[in-house]
Write a protein that holds these residues in place. Structure first.
Motif, PDB file in Angstrom:
ATOM      1  N   SER A   1      12.761   9.713 -13.248  1.00 21.43           N
ATOM      2  CA  SER A   1      12.982   8.828 -12.102  1.00 21.43           C
ATOM      3  C   SER A   1      11.632   8.302 -11.665  1.00 21.43           C
ATOM      4  O   SER A   1      10.595   8.940 -11.887  1.00 21.43           O
ATOM      5  CB  SER A   1      13.655   9.556 -10.927  1.00 21.43           C
ATOM      6  N   ALA A   2      11.636   7.143 -11.024  1.00 22.30           N
ATOM      7  CA  ALA A   2      10.385   6.594 -10.504  1.00 22.30           C
ATOM      8  C   ALA A   2       9.819   7.485  -9.412  1.00 22.30           C
ATOM      9  O   ALA A   2       8.603   7.669  -9.317  1.00 22.30           O
ATOM     10  CB  ALA A   2      10.619   5.181  -9.973  1.00 22.30           C
ATOM     11  N   GLN A   3      10.686   8.058  -8.586  1.00 22.97           N
ATOM     12  CA  GLN A   3      10.169   8.867  -7.480  1.00 22.97           C
ATOM     13  C   GLN A   3       9.458  10.116  -7.992  1.00 22.97           C
ATOM     14  O   GLN A   3       8.396  10.493  -7.470  1.00 22.97           O
ATOM     15  CB  GLN A   3      11.284   9.231  -6.501  1.00 22.97           C
TER      16      GLN A   3
ATOM     17  N   PHE B   1      11.623   8.910  -1.555  1.00 24.82           N
ATOM     18  CA  PHE B   1      13.025   8.984  -1.964  1.00 24.82           C
ATOM     19  C   PHE B   1      13.709   7.622  -2.003  1.00 24.82           C
ATOM     20  O   PHE B   1      14.579   7.384  -2.836  1.00 24.82           O
ATOM     21  CB  PHE B   1      13.788   9.931  -1.045  1.00 24.82           C
ATOM     22  N   THR B   2      13.303   6.723  -1.115  1.00 23.02           N
ATOM     23  CA  THR B   2      13.954   5.411  -1.057  1.00 23.02           C
ATOM     24  C   THR B   2      13.110   4.296  -1.658  1.00 23.02           C
ATOM     25  O   THR B   2      13.638   3.243  -2.016  1.00 23.02           O
ATOM     26  CB  THR B   2      14.271   5.032   0.397  1.00 23.02           C
ATOM     27  N   GLY B   3      11.793   4.511  -1.746  1.00 23.27           N
ATOM     28  CA  GLY B   3      10.906   3.455  -2.222  1.00 23.27           C
ATOM     29  C   GLY B   3      10.576   2.418  -1.174  1.00 23.27           C
ATOM     30  O   GLY B   3       9.890   1.433  -1.465  1.00 23.27           O
ATOM     31  N   ALA B   4      11.045   2.612   0.061  1.00 19.19           N
ATOM     32  CA  ALA B   4      10.684   1.697   1.149  1.00 19.19           C
ATOM     33  C   ALA B   4       9.199   1.863   1.457  1.00 19.19           C
ATOM     34  O   ALA B   4       8.688   2.988   1.511  1.00 19.19           O
ATOM     35  CB  ALA B   4      11.519   2.002   2.386  1.00 19.19           C
TER      36      ALA B   4
ATOM     37  N   SER C   1      17.130   3.416 -12.872  1.00 15.99           N
ATOM     38  CA  SER C   1      17.398   3.446 -11.438  1.00 15.99           C
ATOM     39  C   SER C   1      16.216   4.115 -10.751  1.00 15.99           C
ATOM     40  O   SER C   1      15.686   5.107 -11.266  1.00 15.99           O
ATOM     41  CB  SER C   1      18.684   4.222 -11.159  1.00 15.99           C
ATOM     42  N   TYR C   2      15.792   3.612  -9.610  1.00 12.72           N
ATOM     43  CA  TYR C   2      14.611   4.159  -8.942  1.00 12.72           C
ATOM     44  C   TYR C   2      14.728   5.669  -8.741  1.00 12.72           C
ATOM     45  O   TYR C   2      13.791   6.418  -9.025  1.00 12.72           O
ATOM     46  CB  TYR C   2      14.396   3.472  -7.589  1.00 12.72           C
ATOM     47  N   GLY C   3      15.876   6.136  -8.268  1.00 14.70           N
ATOM     48  CA  GLY C   3      16.050   7.552  -7.974  1.00 14.70           C
ATOM     49  C   GLY C   3      16.550   8.382  -9.130  1.00 14.70           C
ATOM     50  O   GLY C   3      16.709   9.598  -8.995  1.00 14.70           O
TER      51      GLY C   3
END
Length: 290
Positions: free
Chosen positions: A166-168, A280-283, A149-151
Motif C-alpha cells: 500500500s502507499a501508506q 491513512f487517508t493521504g489528505a 489503491s492508496y490504502g
C-alpha cells in the motif's frame, strides 16, 4: 539488443531478475535439475515465494547452482550488455536455516555470492532483509510495494503487519528508513503513479507519494506509460525526477500514532517548508508545498 538501444539514447541499461527462483510447474530447471532446489524436511521443494504463481528456490550451496548462476550473470552483463540488475525475491534463499547455518548467515553469504557474480556492475536489491545488503548492493528497496489503491487491499485495515502493499505503508517505510540512504546504499522507495486510469488514488495522494519518494529516495521509478501523460502529469514527473536539494529537519507523528497524522519539516531551494498529512487517508497540504 535492447541494452544497445538504451545505450544509444545515452542511458545505462537495467534488467529485473529473480536469480534464486524457478517457476513452479513451468521451469526447465525444475524438470532437468530437481536436485538443485532447497527442500523441506519432507523432501518436497521449498516454496520460496508466492508471487507470479509461486516459485521454488535454488540452493546456492550446490556447486552446480553456483556455476549456473555465474553463467547467467555473465550472459546478462557481458553478452547482453546490461549495466544494472534489479535482483528480487532474494529473501527466498534464507526462509529456513540449513547446513548448520543461521538464516542471517545464509542471507549474508548469498549476497556476497551475488556481488561476486555481478562484479563492478550495479545491483539494486529487492525483497532482501536490509542488514545483509549493507555495503553489498548499490541501491536497495526499503519499502513494501505500493498498491493500485492508496490504502491497499481490504486486509490492510486488519493491521497484520506494516509491510503489506500500500502507499501508506510504503510512505511509512520511506520516512523511517531514510537514515540508510547514502550510508548503507541508495534508497529505493518503490514506484509512484501519476496516470488517471486503473488506480484508486486522488490527485493529492499521487502528489504526496511522489513528493515522499523525491524527499527520501535516491532511486526513483514511475509505474506508468509516460507517453500518455497530460501536461500537468508530465510536469510532476519532471519535478519528481529532479534531484532534490532538500535537507530534512524533522519527521514526526503528531498526536496519537493511531490517528496517522505526520509532519515533515525540510528546507528546499533555500526555503523552509512543512508538509503535513494523514498517513491513512493521504489528505495533506501537498498543493501548498510543491
Amino acid at each position: 539488443t535492447i541494452a544497445d538501444a538504451v545505450h544509444r539514447e545515452g542511458y545505462l541499461a537495467g534488467i529485473w531478475l529473480a536469480p534464486f527462483n524457478v517457476q513452479r510447474g513451468k521451469s526447465r530447471i525444475l524438470k532437468e535439475h530437481p536436485d538443485w532446489l532447497i527442500r523441506n524436511p519432507d523432501g518436497k521443494p521449498q516454496l520460496g515465494c508466492v508471487a507470479w504463481g509461486g516459485a521454488y528456490t535454488l540452493d546456492i550451496y550446490n556447486p552446480e547452482v553456483r556455476e549456473h548462476l555465474k553463467k547467467v550473470f555473465d550472459a546478462v552483463l557481458n553478452d547482453w550488455g546490461y549495466d544494472m540488475v534489479k535482483l528480487d525475491f532474494l529473501y527466498s534463499q534464507c526462509r529456513t536455516p540449513r547446513d548448520n547455518k543461521t538464516r542471517g548467515t545464509i542471507m549474508c553469504e548469498a549476497m556476497d555470492f551475488l556481488r561476486e557474480c555481478v562484479g563492478d556492475k550495479l545491483i539494486l536489491g529487492c525483497g532482501v532483509p536490509l542488514g545483509p545488503a549493507f555495503g553489498v548492493v548499490d541501491a536497495c528497496r526499503i519499502s513494501c510495494d505500493v498498491d493500485l489503491s492508496y490504502g491497499g487491499k481490504f486486509y490492510n485495515s486488519m493491521s497484520i503487519n506494516n509491510e503489506l502493499p500500500s502507499a501508506q505503508n510504503a510512505i511509512n517505510n520511506s520516512m523511517f528508513r531514510r537514515h540508510l540512504n547514502g550510508r548503507a546504499f541508495l534508497n529505493d522507495p518503490d514506484v509512484f503513479f501519476l496516470r488517471d486510469h486503473n488506480l484508486t488514488f486522488t490527485w493529492e495522494q499521487k502528489l504526496l507519494l511522489a513528493k515522499i519518494n523525491n524527499l527520501f529516495g535516491r532511486v526513483l521509478f514511475v509505474s506508468d506509460d509516460a507517453g500518455e501523460y497530460s501536461e500537468a502529469e508530465l510536469e510532476v514527473l519532471k519535478e519528481t525526477f529532479r534531484e532534490s536539494d532538500a535537507k530534512i529537519l524533522d519527521v514526526k507523528c503528531v498526536g496519537a500514532r493511531a490517528d496517522g497524522n505526520y509532519e515533515i519539516k525540510f528546507i528546499e531551494n533555500g526555503e523552509e517548508k512543512l508538509l503535513y498529512f494523514n498517513l491513512f487517508t493521504g489528505a495533506s497540504n501537498i498543493l501548498e508545498v510543491r
